[in-house]
Design an enzyme around this catalytic site. Structure first.
Site, PDB file in Angstrom:
ATOM      1  N   THR A 188       0.973  -1.190  -0.109  1.00  0.00           N
ATOM      2  CA  THR A 188       0.084  -0.108  -0.020  1.00  0.00           C
ATOM      3  C   THR A 188       0.908   1.344  -0.219  1.00  0.00           C
ATOM      4  O   THR A 188       1.948   1.068   0.862  1.00  0.00           O
ATOM      5  CB  THR A 188      -1.032  -0.033   1.194  1.00  0.00           C
ATOM      6  OG1 THR A 188      -1.730   1.324   1.125  1.00  0.00           O
ATOM      7  CG2 THR A 188      -0.199   0.036   2.404  1.00  0.00           C
TER       8      THR A 188
ATOM      9  N   HIS B 278       2.389 -11.876  14.122  1.00  0.00           N
ATOM     10  CA  HIS B 278       3.520 -12.265  15.050  1.00  0.00           C
ATOM     11  C   HIS B 278       3.214 -13.420  15.615  1.00  0.00           C
ATOM     12  O   HIS B 278       4.165 -14.356  15.999  1.00  0.00           O
ATOM     13  CB  HIS B 278       3.588 -11.159  16.361  1.00  0.00           C
ATOM     14  CG  HIS B 278       4.925 -11.103  16.889  1.00  0.00           C
ATOM     15  ND1 HIS B 278       5.831 -12.241  16.664  1.00  0.00           N
ATOM     16  CD2 HIS B 278       5.460 -10.173  17.705  1.00  0.00           C
ATOM     17  CE1 HIS B 278       6.977 -11.625  17.068  1.00  0.00           C
ATOM     18  NE2 HIS B 278       6.820 -10.759  17.873  1.00  0.00           N
TER      19      HIS B 278
END
Length: 418
Positions: A337, A389
């Site tokens: 993006t 994560h």
């Protein structure tokens, strides 16, 4: 007579919202012509008439939620009635309507207003249909004379005229209390219903933050080498390929090179399994009027710079025109993006689920940096990598972003690793 039904909307999409009707009741419809537009979670879908005729009934209105197979309209055989050229009743009525008298005649015909009893509000009745919209000073003067302005019509006081102020009170008489001026009104509020796409974007962004262990790492990239190449090659590149040489092709190639070295960033989680993908379908975020969409550049590792730029330009143009298919919005393995096109200097991108990585690009700003012990002005860009994560460790994410930085700062290496 034929029923118009909601068509199949694509994989995993079972309902939509009526976005707009392209035809009205009574309109002629040709077979194969679009008569309505449906809003889905990802793209807008046109409803096509399967038969010719006249749209006699619209059963679902704009904003209604419909499911696949629902009947939304009815088309009957025949032709739409031609507009009549003869004067109808409304025209005749308009012709017979008496002409309003001129202003002098109106004044002559108007009866004199009766004197109001002392202490009561005066009732003023004159021709006209516009009520007076008094100013605060006009209201105060009218109140002092006992005039009820709600009963006063435009023209009763003359253009711009106001009631005469009361005579000064006699010595020793207490002055009449003056009404307070009304408080200034604030602008009205506007309630706008979210489109289905906007509502879906909102829902999924919140879901990502609730379900993924999202973390972001940052770095900065010296864009000098890339900008120098673009400056030298842009004219020849456009002449040969018909498209500009932008930054997205460099970053797409750099991301592919980094994904090959750190494959867990090209994966997704399904239950307790990690699905690692060895193809590189890169989503490119595009801002549209209806919200952010992410069309996918397939097999980016096999494309040249020119092919990447051509595909991005085509996908972006069709995204803004609501012409993308559902297939072009599904199946991405990683997303890029670019908030820098809007001037963003620094931001934290949100994951595009079920992907586990997204790269955020930002504005290029010249600033002083230390180069070989010397301070130089360089065009610098902050980059951000948000990652899940749960399967990507911090060391791996940082190393991925450092690899993207190295490849951008040494563009020739993209030919070997990108």
């Amino acid at each position: 007579m034929a029923e118009v039904k909601v068509p199949s909307l694509g994989e995993s999409i079972v309902e939509a919202t009526i976005g707009q009707w392209l035809k009205r009741e009574g309109d002629a419809v040709e077979s194969g012509e679009a008569i309505a537009e449906l809003e889905t979670d990802k793209v807008n879908v046109e409803v096509i008439a399967e038969e010719s005729g006249v749209l006699t009934q619209i059963l679902k209105q704009v904003g209604d939620t419909v499911a696949i197979g629902d009947v939304i309209a009815v088309i009957a055989e025949g032709q739409a009635p031609a507009a009549s050229s003869e004067s109808g009743p409304s025209t005749q009525a308009a012709e017979q309507k008496p002409v309003a008298p001129s202003a002098p005649q109106a004044q002559a015909q108007a009866p004199a207003a009766p004197a109001a009893p002392q202490g009561s509000a005066q009732q003023v009745s004159v021709p006209g249909d516009l009520l007076v919209r008094p100013t605060p000073s006009l209201r105060r003067a009218a109140a002092a004379q006992g005039i009820d302005l709600r009963q006063v019509q435009a023209g009763a006081l003359g253009l711009g005229a106001q009631p005469q102020a009361p005579a000064a009170p006699q010595s020793g008489a207490a002055p009449a209390p003056q009404p307070a001026a009304p408080a200034a009104q604030r602008p009205d509020e506007e309630r706008i219903r979210m489109s289905r796409r906007r509502a879906t974007i909102a829902k999924r962004l919140v879901e990502v933050q609730h379900t993924a262990a999202m973390l972001t790492t940052f770095n900065e990239v010296d864009m000098s080498r890339v900008m120098e190449i673009r400056k030298r090659r842009k004219d020849a590149f456009r002449e040969k390929h018909g498209v500009g040489l932008g930054f997205m092709s460099f970053f797409t190639k750099a991301v592919v090179g980094a994904l090959k070295q750190f494959p867990l960033l090209n994966a997704e989680i399904q239950g307790e399994d990690m699905i690692v993908k060895h193809h590189y379908d890169i989503g490119i975020a595009v801002a549209t009027e209806g919200g952010l969409v992410v069309p996918v550049v397939r097999n980016a590792d096999r494309l040249t710079f020119a092919e990447i730029e051509q595909q991005i330009a085509d996908l972006a143009a069709r995204a803004r025109a609501n012409k993308l298919s559902l297939e072009e919005l599904q199946g991405g393995t990683f997303t890029i993006t670019n908030g820098g096109t809007f001037g963003s200097l620094f931001s934290t991108p949100i994951l595009n689920a079920p992907q586990v990585g997204i790269l955020g690009m930002h504005n290029i700003v010249e600033r002083p940096v230390a180069v070989n012990g010397q301070v130089e002005i360089r065009p610098m860009m902050y980059v951000a990598l948000s990652y899940d994560h749960r399967i990507v460790d911090g060391a791996e994410a940082v190393s991925f972003l450092v690899t993207v930085k190295r490849l951008i700062e040494d563009p020739e290496s993209l030919l070997l690793e990108g």
